[in-house]
Scaffold this motif. Structure first.
Motif, mmCIF file in Angstrom:
data_model
loop_
_atom_site.group_PDB
_atom_site.id
_atom_site.type_symbol
_atom_site.label_atom_id
_atom_site.label_comp_id
_atom_site.label_asym_id
_atom_site.label_seq_id
_atom_site.Cartn_x
_atom_site.Cartn_y
_atom_site.Cartn_z
ATOM 1 N N TYR A 7 0.831 -1.207 0.000
ATOM 2 C CA TYR A 7 0.000 0.000 0.000
ATOM 3 C C TYR A 7 0.867 1.259 0.000
ATOM 4 O O TYR A 7 0.781 2.094 0.888
ATOM 5 C CB TYR A 7 -0.917 0.016 1.216
ATOM 6 N N THR A 8 1.672 1.421 -1.004
ATOM 7 C CA THR A 8 2.596 2.550 -0.999
ATOM 8 C C THR A 8 2.301 3.597 -2.060
ATOM 9 O O THR A 8 3.044 4.546 -2.177
ATOM 10 C CB THR A 8 4.048 2.062 -1.178
ATOM 11 N N GLU A 47 -1.591 13.556 3.452
ATOM 12 C CA GLU A 47 -0.789 13.066 4.563
ATOM 13 C C GLU A 47 -1.477 11.883 5.230
ATOM 14 O O GLU A 47 -2.693 11.689 5.081
ATOM 15 C CB GLU A 47 -0.556 14.196 5.575
ATOM 16 N N ILE A 48 -0.704 11.102 5.969
ATOM 17 C CA ILE A 48 -1.249 9.967 6.709
ATOM 18 C C ILE A 48 -2.278 10.486 7.711
ATOM 19 O O ILE A 48 -2.099 11.538 8.316
ATOM 20 C CB ILE A 48 -0.111 9.200 7.423
ATOM 21 N N ASN A 49 -3.348 9.747 7.867
ATOM 22 C CA ASN A 49 -4.433 10.097 8.811
ATOM 23 C C ASN A 49 -5.123 11.408 8.454
ATOM 24 O O ASN A 49 -5.552 12.147 9.343
ATOM 25 C CB ASN A 49 -3.927 10.126 10.264
ATOM 26 N N GLU A 50 -5.224 11.702 7.159
ATOM 27 C CA GLU A 50 -5.887 12.910 6.689
ATOM 28 C C GLU A 50 -6.809 12.519 5.535
ATOM 29 O O GLU A 50 -6.409 11.769 4.645
ATOM 30 C CB GLU A 50 -4.814 13.898 6.200
ATOM 31 N N SER A 51 -8.033 12.998 5.556
ATOM 32 C CA SER A 51 -8.931 12.723 4.433
ATOM 33 C C SER A 51 -8.481 13.535 3.216
ATOM 34 O O SER A 51 -7.766 14.535 3.350
ATOM 35 C CB SER A 51 -10.373 13.090 4.794
ATOM 36 N N ALA A 52 -8.899 13.112 2.043
ATOM 37 C CA ALA A 52 -8.529 13.828 0.824
ATOM 38 C C ALA A 52 -9.070 15.257 0.834
ATOM 39 O O ALA A 52 -8.364 16.199 0.456
ATOM 40 C CB ALA A 52 -9.024 13.072 -0.408
ATOM 41 N N SER A 53 -10.311 15.433 1.289
ATOM 42 C CA SER A 53 -10.874 16.785 1.282
ATOM 43 C C SER A 53 -10.140 17.701 2.264
ATOM 44 O O SER A 53 -9.848 18.857 1.934
ATOM 45 C CB SER A 53 -12.379 16.754 1.591
ATOM 46 N N HIS A 54 -9.806 17.189 3.428
ATOM 47 C CA HIS A 54 -9.073 18.028 4.375
ATOM 48 C C HIS A 54 -7.644 18.302 3.896
ATOM 49 O O HIS A 54 -7.103 19.380 4.129
ATOM 50 C CB HIS A 54 -9.095 17.405 5.775
ATOM 51 N N GLY A 55 -7.057 17.347 3.205
ATOM 52 C CA GLY A 55 -5.738 17.576 2.620
ATOM 53 C C GLY A 55 -5.785 18.655 1.549
ATOM 54 O O GLY A 55 -4.895 19.509 1.468
ATOM 55 N N ALA A 56 -6.833 18.639 0.715
ATOM 56 C CA ALA A 56 -6.973 19.660 -0.327
ATOM 57 C C ALA A 56 -7.162 21.038 0.298
ATOM 58 O O ALA A 56 -6.579 22.023 -0.168
ATOM 59 C CB ALA A 56 -8.144 19.312 -1.246
ATOM 60 N N VAL A 57 -7.953 21.107 1.346
ATOM 61 C CA VAL A 57 -8.146 22.379 2.061
ATOM 62 C C VAL A 57 -6.815 22.863 2.634
ATOM 63 O O VAL A 57 -6.463 24.047 2.527
ATOM 64 C CB VAL A 57 -9.211 22.204 3.169
ATOM 65 N N ARG A 58 -6.067 21.951 3.238
ATOM 66 C CA ARG A 58 -4.762 22.308 3.813
ATOM 67 C C ARG A 58 -3.818 22.812 2.732
ATOM 68 O O ARG A 58 -3.147 23.837 2.897
ATOM 69 C CB ARG A 58 -4.149 21.084 4.525
ATOM 70 N N GLU A 59 -3.746 22.085 1.605
ATOM 71 C CA GLU A 59 -2.844 22.497 0.517
ATOM 72 C C GLU A 59 -3.231 23.865 -0.037
ATOM 73 O O GLU A 59 -2.360 24.680 -0.343
ATOM 74 C CB GLU A 59 -2.823 21.449 -0.599
ATOM 75 N N ALA A 60 -4.514 24.130 -0.176
ATOM 76 C CA ALA A 60 -4.956 25.445 -0.664
ATOM 77 C C ALA A 60 -4.448 26.549 0.249
ATOM 78 O O ALA A 60 -3.922 27.566 -0.221
ATOM 79 C CB ALA A 60 -6.479 25.492 -0.769
#
Length: 150
Positions: A7-8, A47-60
Motif C-alpha cells: 500500500y505505498t 498526509e497519513i491520517n488525513e482525508s482527501a478533502s481536508h488535505g486539499a483544504v490544507r494544501e490550498a
C-alpha cells in the motif's frame, strides 16, 4: 509479516481554482527539483491520517493562502498515473467570483495567475494539462504514464 510495499501508492491532491470567467489559477514552479519553470495548479500530497478533502483544504491554505471549506470542493477528475512511481491524483474544483491568492511559498513558486483553460501555457506540467483537458470534456477518470512502469 505483511508485504510492506503493498500500500505505498501516493495520493496527490490538486486544486482547480476557477474565477467567474472560468479561468484557472496556475503557478510557475521553481527550486523544487521537479518540473521547475513549469506551470501547475496548487497541489500537494495527502498526509497519513488525513482525508482527501481536508488535505486539499490544507494544501490550498499552504500554497495560496485561500480559505476553503471541504463542502466547497467538487471532485472533477481522478487520474491513475505513473511518473517515477504509481500515483493517484485527485482533482478538486472550487469556483468563486474572485480569489485573493497569496504566494505563500515564494521559494517554490513565482506567484499565481489566472489563465483561460483554452490558453494554457506550453510549459505546463504534462499530466496537469491532460487532466485539465479531460475536465473540460467532463471526463472523470484517466490513466497516464503506465507504459513506463513495465
Amino acid at each position: 509479516m505483511a508485504d510492506q510495499t503493498r500500500y505505498t501508492e501516493a495520493v496527490d491532491l490538486h486544486l482547480v481554482l476557477r474565477d467567474r470567467e472560468g479561468r484557472i489559477a496556475l503557478g510557475r514552479r521553481r527550486n523544487t527539483g521537479w518540473m521547475d519553470d513549469h506551470y501547475h495548479v496548487p497541489s500537494g500530497h495527502k498526509e497519513i491520517n488525513e482525508s482527501a478533502s481536508h488535505g486539499a483544504v490544507r494544501e490550498a491554505k499552504e500554497e495560496t493562502g485561500a480559505e476553503i471549506k471541504p463542502e466547497e470542493l467538487r471532485l472533477v477528475h481522478v487520474m491513475s498515473h505513473y511518473t517515477t512511481a504509481g500515483r493517484c491524483a485527485l482533482f478538486f474544483e472550487v469556483t468563486r467570483p474572485e480569489w485573493n491568492l497569496t504566494n505563500t511559498e515564494p521559494d517554490k513558486c513565482d506567484g499565481w495567475e489566472f489563465v483561460a483553460p483554452d490558453a494554457l501555457p506550453d510549459n505546463i506540467v504534462p499530466y496537469a494539462a491532460a487532466a485539465l483537458s479531460h475536465i473540460s470534456k467532463n471526463i472523470n477518470y484517466s490513466e497516464r504514464g503506465w507504459e513506463k512502469a513495465r
